[in-house]
Design an enzyme around this catalytic site. Structure first.
Site, short mmCIF file in Angstrom:
data_model
loop_
_atom_site.label_atom_id
_atom_site.label_comp_id
_atom_site.label_asym_id
_atom_site.label_seq_id
_atom_site.Cartn_x
_atom_site.Cartn_y
_atom_site.Cartn_z
N GLU A 99 -76.73 -46.81 10.67
CA GLU A 99 -75.96 -47.09 9.46
C GLU A 99 -75.72 -45.86 8.58
O GLU A 99 -76.31 -45.74 7.51
CB GLU A 99 -76.64 -48.19 8.63
CG GLU A 99 -76.78 -49.51 9.36
CD GLU A 99 -77.12 -50.68 8.42
OE1 GLU A 99 -77.22 -50.46 7.20
OE2 GLU A 99 -77.26 -51.81 8.91
N GLU A 145 -78.92 -55.21 14.94
CA GLU A 145 -79.60 -55.86 13.83
C GLU A 145 -78.84 -57.10 13.42
O GLU A 145 -77.60 -57.09 13.38
CB GLU A 145 -79.70 -54.97 12.57
CG GLU A 145 -80.77 -53.93 12.61
CD GLU A 145 -80.82 -53.11 11.31
OE1 GLU A 145 -80.50 -53.64 10.23
OE2 GLU A 145 -81.17 -51.93 11.40
C1 FCB Z 1 -79.97 -52.82 7.34
C2 FCB Z 1 -80.91 -51.67 7.59
C3 FCB Z 1 -82.33 -52.10 7.86
C4 FCB Z 1 -82.75 -53.28 7.00
C5 FCB Z 1 -81.74 -54.37 7.04
C6 FCB Z 1 -82.09 -55.58 6.23
O1 FCB Z 1 -78.89 -52.38 6.58
O2 FCB Z 1 -80.48 -50.89 8.68
O3 FCB Z 1 -83.15 -50.98 7.70
O4 FCB Z 1 -83.01 -52.84 5.73
O5 FCB Z 1 -80.48 -53.89 6.62
#
Ligand code: FCB
Length: 441
Positions: free
Chosen positions: A165, A352
């Site tokens: 990210e 994620e």
């Molecule tokens: C994302 C991040 C991760 C975590 C989640 C909830 O943006 O990559 O580290 O904080 O959100």
């Protein structure tokens, strides 16, 4: 309803070094920008510090035991640059290397593949003092770090991601609510350009190693904005700008199509913030990759007459228990956009996805986390529809293995499948852990 995923589909969970390891000042680790930032008054909810977090530095065996309980195929974690090279450049910290060797050995022993991120937001503090990502020298610093990682861990890591990210660096340099806490958009734009170059150069380094079994990619989150009122021009313009100028367009265009989009280029010019660039930069950035990691949490609907409300949703993590603002269906649309607009024709992994509960909801509600199960289930259903449409998604990682230091939300936002008792450091499986283990089986 029963849906079936391909036999070789990868199931995993994800964490990041700065959020779980703790041992912030032990065994030679250097400070990171999050150690500094979290000490600024008012930056982290409840004044929480990441110093101990889940203490995974000491409790790594327990963490791997949990991975086994879940039955995951793969574990996504990140390396801490300042644990490995405390000052960012120069001396290597052997104890840091030993920690990750131990983690990788435990994973191997248990047949769990490693998906490791080189950089998940925790720049060594010493490098920030030299301008951080705003200084073009960061490319050399990052290549030095990447070389150490690739030499030490190489093919023990199945999937390498250069960055997680990259937008976090925009938030940290332009908006001030992530580390290092600056508010200078021009500097941020320059920093992002350098970050993309770090990515490209690291991919080139990786290729030189000619590993047979490891792959490399990058993780870019997509929070796609839609106009709340489809026929409202202001809503449409707002969504478009949030996507192209301040969202995924900043990265996906240079990474997959080459160069900055016309809209972003015009924005740079009219705001006098065109980054300094050198010839060949865009070729370096646009390296062929083996996979793309998508972090997906939600879709967002922009209403130009109600900007405040939207800001509130975004700051609270974007999705929260059973809210009408949750849009799991956006996942399929985002996946299709990746393929159609950005021509992402490599395997995609959802690196994620998850949902926060508040610590304030209490331990009982946190352990009986039905709303998380409902949301993840919905996301998996939409993911499955995307597979049926022929989109090449190869795996899914749930964020997160355990409750951890959630950046500016500190320990108040709990994303884990396991509940972390921060006093005793005990980890307790939530309902969702049992449910996810069953899904995997
Ligand atoms: C994302 C991040 C991760 C975590 C989640 C909830 O943006 O990559 O580290 O904080 O959100």
């Amino acid at each position: 309803m029963q849906i079936e995923f391909p036999k070789n589909f990868t199931w995993g969970v994800a964490t990041a070094a700065a959020q779980i390891e703790g041992a912030a000042f032990e065994d030679g680790r250097g400070a990171s920008i999050w150690d500094g930032f979290s000490r600024l008054p008012g930056k982290i909810r409840n004044g929480n510090l990441p110093d101990i977090a889940c203490d995974s530095y000491h409790l790594v065996e327990r963490d791997v035991e949990m991975l086994k309980e879940l039955g995951v195929d793969s574990y996504r974690f990140s390396f801490s640059w300042s644990r490995i090279i405390p000052e960012g450049t120069g001396k290597i910290n052997e104890k840091g290397i030993a920690y990750y060797k131990k983690l990788l050995a435990l994973l191997k022993e248990n047949g769990i593949r490693a998906n490791a991120t080189m950089y998940h937001w925790d720049l060594p503090y010493a490098l920030q003092m030299k301008g951080g990502f705003g200084n073009r020298e960061v490319i050399d610093w990052f290549c030095g770090y990447a070389t150490v990682l690739l030499d030490c861990f190489g093919e023990d890591v199945d999937m390498w991601a250069t960055f997680n990210e990259p937008i976090a660096t925009y938030v940290g340099y332009a908006q001030g609510f992530f580390a290092p806490g600056l508010r200078d958009e021009k500097y941020a734009r320059q920093a992002l350009h350098h970050l993309l170059l770090c990515h490209g150069e690291a991919v080139k380094l990786f290729r030189k190693h000619r590993f047979e079994n490891s792959k490399i990619g990058i993780v870019v989150d997509v929070w796609k904005h839609y106009p709340a009122r489809e026929d409202n021009d202001e809503d449409k313009a707002m969504a478009m700008e949030n996507n192209e100028i301040r969202g995924y367009g900043m990265f996906l265009h240079p990474l997959f199509l080459g160069g900055y989009s016309k809209m972003l280029t015009d924005y740079f010019e009219s705001n006098r913030m065109t980054p300094l660039m050198q010839e060949g930069d865009f070729d370096t950035i646009c390296q062929p990759l083996d996979f793309y990691g998508l972090n997906f949490y939600n879709g967002l609907y922009d209403n130009a007459d109600n900007v405040r409300e939207i800001e509130k949703i975004r700051k609270s993590g974007g999705n929260y228990q059973d809210r009408p603002e949750n849009h799991p269906e956006a996942l399929k649309d985002v996946l299709r956009m990746l393929v159609e607009k950005y021509h992402v024709n490599i395997p995609i992994y959802i690196t994620e996805n998850g949902m926060p509960f508040e610590d304030a909801d209490g331990k009982e509600a946190n352990l009986d986390d039905q709303a998380r199960i409902r949301y993840v289930k919905d996301v998996l259903i939409w993911l499955h529809k995307a597979l049926e449409e022929g989109i090449d998604v190869k795996g899914y990682y749930l964020w997160s293995l355990l409750d951890n230091f959630e950046w500016s939300a500190g320990y108040a936002a709990r994303y884990g499948l396991y509940y972390t008792d921060y006093a005793s450091l005990e980890r307790i499986p939530k309902m969702s852990a049992k449910w996810y283990a069953q899904v995997i089986r």
